[in-house]
Write a protein that holds these residues in place. Structure first.
Motif, mmCIF file in Angstrom:
data_model
loop_
_atom_site.group_PDB
_atom_site.id
_atom_site.type_symbol
_atom_site.label_atom_id
_atom_site.label_comp_id
_atom_site.label_asym_id
_atom_site.label_seq_id
_atom_site.Cartn_x
_atom_site.Cartn_y
_atom_site.Cartn_z
ATOM 1 N N GLY A 167 6.965 -4.025 -2.525
ATOM 2 C CA GLY A 167 6.094 -4.266 -1.388
ATOM 3 C C GLY A 167 5.339 -3.019 -0.999
ATOM 4 N N ARG A 168 4.162 -3.225 -0.432
ATOM 5 C CA ARG A 168 3.317 -2.111 0.032
ATOM 6 C C ARG A 168 3.075 -2.302 1.524
ATOM 7 N N SER A 169 3.532 -1.360 2.330
ATOM 8 C CA SER A 169 3.342 -1.418 3.766
ATOM 9 C C SER A 169 2.699 -0.115 4.210
ATOM 10 N N GLY A 170 1.393 -0.165 4.480
ATOM 11 C CA GLY A 170 0.686 1.059 4.849
ATOM 12 C C GLY A 170 0.684 2.038 3.694
ATOM 13 N N GLU A 171 1.242 3.201 3.927
ATOM 14 C CA GLU A 171 1.292 4.240 2.900
ATOM 15 C C GLU A 171 2.667 4.352 2.272
ATOM 16 N N LEU A 172 3.477 3.293 2.328
ATOM 17 C CA LEU A 172 4.812 3.284 1.752
ATOM 18 C C LEU A 172 4.926 2.183 0.711
ATOM 19 N N LEU A 173 5.518 2.529 -0.408
ATOM 20 C CA LEU A 173 5.878 1.567 -1.436
ATOM 21 C C LEU A 173 7.369 1.278 -1.295
ATOM 22 N N THR A 174 7.696 0.025 -1.092
ATOM 23 C CA THR A 174 9.089 -0.376 -0.909
ATOM 24 C C THR A 174 9.616 -0.985 -2.196
ATOM 25 N N VAL A 175 10.751 -0.493 -2.659
ATOM 26 C CA VAL A 175 11.428 -1.006 -3.846
ATOM 27 C C VAL A 175 12.812 -1.480 -3.410
ATOM 28 N N GLU A 176 13.121 -2.740 -3.700
ATOM 29 C CA GLU A 176 14.403 -3.303 -3.275
ATOM 30 C C GLU A 176 14.975 -4.145 -4.400
ATOM 31 N N VAL A 177 16.256 -3.947 -4.674
ATOM 32 C CA VAL A 177 16.958 -4.698 -5.711
ATOM 33 C C VAL A 177 18.258 -5.218 -5.097
ATOM 34 N N THR A 178 18.474 -6.539 -5.170
ATOM 35 C CA THR A 178 19.698 -7.136 -4.637
ATOM 36 C C THR A 178 20.421 -7.886 -5.748
ATOM 37 N N SER A 179 21.740 -7.874 -5.658
ATOM 38 C CA SER A 179 22.585 -8.596 -6.604
ATOM 39 C C SER A 179 23.842 -9.034 -5.876
#
Length: 399
Positions: free
Chosen positions: A327-339
Motif C-alpha cells: 500500500g501507498r499512503s502519502g510518502e510511505l510504502l506499507t508492506v504487510e505479510v500475514t500468515s
C-alpha cells in the motif's frame, strides 16, 4: 636516579666549548671590565668554571642550572669579567624557560623584564647620565631576550606537539571509521546472502525431508522437481552476488537488484514450495504500470522483507492463507505479510534467527518503522503479522 641527571651530549658540548672559549679569552688577556675588588686574572676562571658546570644541568635540572648560573654571573661582576661567562648565562636562561616547568616559563620572562626595567631606572638615577641606559640594555640582552626566545621556541614546540596529537587522533578516528564501515558492509552482505538463499534452502530442506519420509514415487518425483528448481535458482542468485563482490569481473554489465515487479514470480514460487504444507499465498495491492517509480533502496528492501516473510511462513506457518499486501499512503510504502500462527504437521526447516533482525535493520537504514508478532485474527485463529513502513523520498531516507 643517576641516569636521570646525567647531562646530554648537547649540554656537554656547550659546557666544554664555553669553558675552552673562556680559557682562550683569559690566555689572550681579553676581559670585559677592570678595576674591581678581585682584579687578579685567575679569579675570572672561578665563575667561568661554575657557569660551565651550570651548562651541564641546563636540560635535566634547569632550575638548579639557572640558580648556579645567576650566582656565577653576579660573581663575575666582581672580577675582571669574561665574555664567555656572559654568553653561557644567556643559554642557561634560554634553557630554563624552554625545559623548565610551565610556571617557570610564564614567570621568568616577566621577572627578567622587571629586573631590566628596575636596573635601568636605578642606574640612571644613580649615575644621572644617559650612558646608564646602556647598562639596562646589556642586562636586557643577557636576561630578558633569551627568556623571550625560550618562550617563543616553547610555544612553537607545544603547537607542534598539539598538531601531531591531533593528526594521530585523526588517524585513529579514520581507522575507527574504516573498521565501522567494514563491519557495516559485512552486515549488509550477510543480510543480502541470507535473504537470497534462505528461501531456496528452506524449500530444499522441507521437500527433501518429505521425499525421505513418504514412500511414494509420485511425491518423491514432485519433491525432487521442487528441489532442483530451488537449487538452480539459489545458485543463480549466489552467482549474482559473487559477481557483485568480485573485483574486475569479466562481465561489466551490473546485475539488476530485485524489485517489487518480481513479486508475482516470488508468490508463484512460494505456492509451489508450500503446496505440500497447505499454504496458499496471494498478493494484494500490486502497483500498476503507471505507478510512480520508487527509489532502488526502497524497492530492494520491500522485496527482501516479503521474501524473508514468505520464507518464515514456509518454515513455521500453519496451513492456511499467506497474504502479501502493498500500500501507498502519502510518502510511505506499507508492506504487510500475514500468515496463520500455530504448529504445523509435516516436515519443517530450522530457522537461523537472522530473518527478523535483518528485516528490522533494513527498515532502520531507510528511516522507517517495523513490527512483527502474533495477534488475534478472525474465527479465533491467531495470525502472524509482519508490517513495515518505508519512506519513499530520498530526503526522508537520509534523515
Amino acid at each position: 636516579m643517576l641516569t636521570s641527571i646525567r647531562p646530554d651530549r648537547d649540554a656537554v658540548a656547550l659546557a666544554v666549548s664555553g669553558l675552552l672559549g673562556g680559557l682562550l679569552l683569559w690566555l689572550l688577556g681579553l676581559h670585559t671590565q677592570g678595576g674591581h675588588p678581585f682584579s687578579a686574572s685567575w679569579v675570572t676562571l672561578v665563575p667561568l668554571t661554575a657557569m660551565a658546570s651550570a651548562e651541564l644541568l641546563r636540560r635535566n635540572a634547569p632550575r638548579t642550572a639557572l640558580a648556579v648560573g645567576t650566582l656565577a654571573l653576579v660573581a663575575d661582576q666582581f672580577t675582571r669579567g669574561s665574555l664567555a661567562t656572559i654568553l653561557m648565562f644567556t643559554d642557561v636562561m634560554y634553557a630554563a624557560v624552554l625545559y623548565g616547568t610551565p610556571a617557570a616559563a610564564r614567570r621568568l620572562p616577566v621577572a627578567t623584564l622587571l629586573v631590566t626595567v628596575a636596573s635601568t631606572i636605578g642606574f640612571l638615577a644613580w649615575f644621572r647620565k644617559p650612558e646608564a641606559l646602556l647598562i639596562g640594555l646589556v642586562i636586557g640582552l643577557v636576561s630578558f631576550i633569551p627568556a623571550l626566545t625560550g618562550v617563543s621556541v616553547r610555544s612553537h614546540r607545544t603547537a607542534a606537539d598539539a598538531a601531531r596529537l591531533a593528526a594521530a587522533q585523526t588517524a585513529r578516528l579514520a581507522e575507527m571509521d574504516r573498521t565501522q564501515a567494514v563491519i557495516a558492509e559485512r552486515a549488509r552482505m550477510a543480510r543480502e546472502l541470507h535473504d537470497m538463499v534462505a528461501n531456496h534452502l528452506s524449500a530444499v530442506a522441507i521437500h527433501s525431508t518429505a521425499a525421505l519420509s513418504i514412500d511414494d514415487p509420485e511425491t518423491s518425483r514432485n519433491a525432487l522437481k521442487v528441489i532442483r528448481e530451488n537449487s538452480v535458482e539459489g545458485l543463480a542468485e549466489m552467482r549474482r552476488l559473487i559477481g557483485l563482490l568480485r573485483e574486475g569481473g569479466q562481465d561489466d554489465t551490473p546485475a539488476a537488484a530485485p524489485t517489487l515487479a518480481a513479486l508475482d514470480t516470488l508468490i508463484e514460487q512460494t505456492n509451489a514450495n508450500g503446496a505440500s504444507g497447505g499454504l496458499v499465498c496471494t498478493l494484494e495491492g500490486t502497483r500498476g504500470p503507471g505507478a510512480d517509480a520508487l527509489p532502488t533502496p526502497v524497492e530492494l528492501a520491500a522485496y527482501r522483507i516479503v521474501q524473508e516473510s514468505l520464507t518464515n511462513a514456509l518454515k513455521h506457518a500453519a496451513p492456511g492463507p499467506v497474504v502479501v499486501r502493498l500500500g501507498r499512503s502519502g510518502e510511505l510504502l506499507t508492506v504487510e505479510v500475514t500468515s496463520v500462527f500455530g504448529s504445523r504437521t509435516g516436515p519443517t526447516a530450522p530457522g537461523s534467527g537472522a530473518g527478523l533482525v535483518g528485516m528490522r535493520e533494513r527498515v532502520a537504514l531507510l528511516g522507517g518503522t517495523f513490527g512483527a508478532g502474533a495477534e488475534p485474527g478472525g474465527d479465533g485463529v491467531k495470525i502472524w503479522r509482519v508490517r513495515a513502513e518505508l519512506p519513499v523520498r530520498e530526503r526522508e531516507m537520509r534523515e
